[in-house]
Design a protein around this motif. Structure first.
Motif, PDB file in Angstrom:
ATOM      1  N   MET A  24      70.071 141.121  43.619  1.00 36.95           N
ATOM      2  CA  MET A  24      70.499 140.378  44.804  1.00 36.95           C
ATOM      3  C   MET A  24      70.527 141.293  46.034  1.00 36.95           C
ATOM      4  SD  MET A  24      73.934 138.002  45.003  1.00 36.95           S
ATOM      5  CE  MET A  24      73.444 137.036  43.564  1.00 36.95           C
ATOM      6  N   PRO A  25      69.963 140.853  47.157  1.00 37.36           N
ATOM      7  CA  PRO A  25      69.993 141.676  48.375  1.00 37.36           C
ATOM      8  C   PRO A  25      71.430 141.975  48.798  1.00 37.36           C
ATOM      9  CG  PRO A  25      68.484 139.828  48.622  1.00 37.36           C
ATOM     10  CD  PRO A  25      69.263 139.578  47.371  1.00 37.36           C
ATOM     11  N   SER A  26      71.645 143.116  49.417  1.00 35.45           N
ATOM     12  CA  SER A  26      72.995 143.493  49.842  1.00 35.45           C
ATOM     13  C   SER A  26      73.581 142.482  50.819  1.00 35.45           C
ATOM     14  CB  SER A  26      72.987 144.881  50.475  1.00 35.45           C
ATOM     15  OG  SER A  26      72.169 144.906  51.639  1.00 35.45           O
ATOM     16  N   LYS A  27      72.716 141.795  51.587  1.00 29.78           N
ATOM     17  CA  LYS A  27      73.230 140.827  52.556  1.00 29.78           C
ATOM     18  C   LYS A  27      73.879 139.625  51.875  1.00 29.78           C
ATOM     19  CE  LYS A  27      68.907 138.243  53.325  1.00 29.78           C
ATOM     20  NZ  LYS A  27      67.926 137.828  54.368  1.00 29.78           N
ATOM     21  N   HIS A  28      73.624 139.476  50.594  1.00 30.05           N
ATOM     22  CA  HIS A  28      74.215 138.374  49.838  1.00 30.05           C
ATOM     23  C   HIS A  28      75.309 138.842  48.881  1.00 30.05           C
ATOM     24  CE1 HIS A  28      70.225 136.067  50.576  1.00 30.05           C
ATOM     25  NE2 HIS A  28      71.110 135.813  51.521  1.00 30.05           N
ATOM     26  N   ARG A  29      75.807 140.055  49.130  1.00 28.94           N
ATOM     27  CA  ARG A  29      76.861 140.591  48.276  1.00 28.94           C
ATOM     28  C   ARG A  29      78.062 141.032  49.115  1.00 28.94           C
ATOM     29  NH1 ARG A  29      74.239 144.961  44.391  1.00 28.94           N
ATOM     30  NH2 ARG A  29      72.793 145.285  46.109  1.00 28.94           N
ATOM     31  N   GLU A  30      78.752 140.070  49.660  1.00 30.16           N
ATOM     32  CA  GLU A  30      80.041 140.255  50.332  1.00 30.16           C
ATOM     33  C   GLU A  30      79.970 141.054  51.632  1.00 30.16           C
ATOM     34  OE1 GLU A  30      84.655 141.105  48.942  1.00 30.16           O
ATOM     35  OE2 GLU A  30      83.032 141.437  47.513  1.00 30.16           O
ATOM     36  N   THR A  31      78.792 141.232  52.191  1.00 27.50           N
ATOM     37  CA  THR A  31      78.665 141.993  53.430  1.00 27.50           C
ATOM     38  C   THR A  31      78.738 141.117  54.673  1.00 27.50           C
ATOM     39  OG1 THR A  31      76.261 141.801  53.352  1.00 27.50           O
ATOM     40  CG2 THR A  31      77.245 143.738  52.300  1.00 27.50           C
ATOM     41  N   ALA A  32      78.686 139.801  54.486  1.00 24.63           N
ATOM     42  CA  ALA A  32      78.680 138.842  55.597  1.00 24.63           C
ATOM     43  C   ALA A  32      77.448 139.009  56.485  1.00 24.63           C
ATOM     44  CB  ALA A  32      79.951 138.959  56.436  1.00 24.63           C
ATOM     45  N   GLN A  33      76.372 139.545  55.914  1.00 27.54           N
ATOM     46  CA  GLN A  33      75.144 139.760  56.668  1.00 27.54           C
ATOM     47  C   GLN A  33      74.058 138.733  56.341  1.00 27.54           C
ATOM     48  OE1 GLN A  33      74.107 143.824  55.791  1.00 27.54           O
ATOM     49  NE2 GLN A  33      75.711 144.665  57.109  1.00 27.54           N
ATOM     50  N   GLY A  34      74.395 137.756  55.507  1.00 23.98           N
ATOM     51  CA  GLY A  34      73.417 136.734  55.150  1.00 23.98           C
ATOM     52  C   GLY A  34      74.094 135.464  54.708  1.00 23.98           C
ATOM     53  N   GLY A  35      73.293 134.502  54.283  1.00 22.35           N
ATOM     54  CA  GLY A  35      73.848 133.239  53.802  1.00 22.35           C
ATOM     55  C   GLY A  35      74.613 132.475  54.863  1.00 22.35           C
ATOM     56  N   LEU A  36      75.669 131.815  54.462  1.00 25.20           N
ATOM     57  CA  LEU A  36      76.466 131.009  55.382  1.00 25.20           C
ATOM     58  C   LEU A  36      77.074 131.827  56.504  1.00 25.20           C
ATOM     59  CD1 LEU A  36      78.326 128.774  52.762  1.00 25.20           C
ATOM     60  CD2 LEU A  36      76.395 128.108  54.200  1.00 25.20           C
ATOM     61  N   ALA A  37      77.330 133.093  56.241  1.00 26.00           N
ATOM     62  CA  ALA A  37      77.935 133.952  57.259  1.00 26.00           C
ATOM     63  C   ALA A  37      77.025 134.157  58.463  1.00 26.00           C
ATOM     64  CB  ALA A  37      78.292 135.306  56.654  1.00 26.00           C
TER      65      ALA A  37
END
Length: 292
Positions: free
Chosen positions: A263-276
């Motif tokens: 999983m890309p880091s942006k999708h692991r609690e960084t708030a750098q991807g997805g709904l964030a």
């Protein structure tokens, strides 16, 4: 715990004619050197905190400091009281209770991380609603927590329970699996059925990303707890009905590790991807920064 895999737990349970909770309690006694009374009492204290959190979330103001969340548990409870829930009363109640605990967490209240703060509502939502429905004793529920703990131990030692490591599948997914397996045991299912419930539950959350808006454990974390409680009940019912996880549960846990690692880091609690990082998510973040 000497049992690293779920299939080992299942085999031990069948050979010794014991439940997963009994095995886990015995392992904890042996490893800690504490008495059964002490260990059981500690877990009973944890369960009381869970029940208190459910009550607080349903009866007090749970608006978070960000102002983004709060009151949804009470909205669901009020709707269920005045309308026929599409999912049925048991599922609706479990959902409301899970939301309640997660909202208490977001508003800086006291919760038990099961297995994490971001997934803290699922097990209490399932357990407390089921206890009320079936009239089970606190002692029975505490034994269920030992079962859930054993499942969580296996998942944590073979995959992840942290969203920063494996996405939301690791937090909410693990909690769903723990709740589903424990629910099977609480209802008198076999050890084998409990293990199948874990696999069924985890398969339905594989790939779930961790994308907290503003970096807060609020959006979409809270509603995922509500949905998670309902999924746990469904997985438990499937297993009790005889539905099996064709891919063995231990292999499903290994897939969680594989998917989370990729999983890309942006999708692991960084708030750098997805709904964030949706337009609304970015706007919320900007407003939070201005408030600070």
């Amino acid at each position: 715990m000497k049992y690293r895999f779920l299939h080992e737990l299942a085999a031990a349970g069948q050979q010794q004619a014991k439940t997963i909770s009994q095995i886990m309690l015995e392992e904890e006694i042996a490893e800690s050197g504490q008495t059964e009374e002490h260990i059981f009492g500690q877990m009973a204290d944890y369960y009381q905190i869970m029940k208190d959190a459910v009550n607080k979330g349903l009866t007090t103001n749970t608006q978070s400091k960000s102002g983004l969340t709060g009151g949804d548990a009470q909205r669901v409870q009020a709707f269920s009281a005045n309308h026929e829930p599409s999912s049925g009363e048991p599922a609706s109640t479990a959902m409301a209770y899970a939301l309640a605990v997660s909202e208490v967490n977001a508003s800086m209240g006291r919760i038990i991380a099961t297995p994490t703060a971001g997934s803290c509502g699922i097990i209490p939502g399932v357990f407390v609603s089921a206890q009320e429905r079936f009239g089970w004793s606190d002692e029975h529920m505490v034994r269920g927590l030992f079962c859930a703990g054993a499942i969580g131990y296996v998942i944590a030692n073979n995959s992840f329970i942290s969203g920063a490591e494996g996405g939301c599948q690791a937090e909410v997914g693990s909690a769903i699996g723990m709740a589903a397996g424990a629910m099977v045991e609480l209802r008198g299912g076999t050890v084998d059925q409990a293990v199948h419930a874990v696999g069924l539950a985890l398969k339905n959350s594989l790939g779930l990303i961790c994308d907290p808006v503003g970096g807060l454990v609020e959006i979409p974390c809270i509603v995922r707890n509500g949905f998670g409680a309902v999924t746990a009940l469904a997985a438990a019912d499937m297993a009790l009905a005889g539905v099996r996880s064709i891919i063995p549960s231990d292999e499903v846990i290994n897939v969680m590790l594989e998917v989370g690692s990729a999983m890309p880091s942006k999708h692991r609690e960084t708030a750098q991807g997805g709904l964030a990082q949706t337009p609304t998510g970015r706007k919320i973040m900007e407003n939070l920064k201005k408030r600070k």
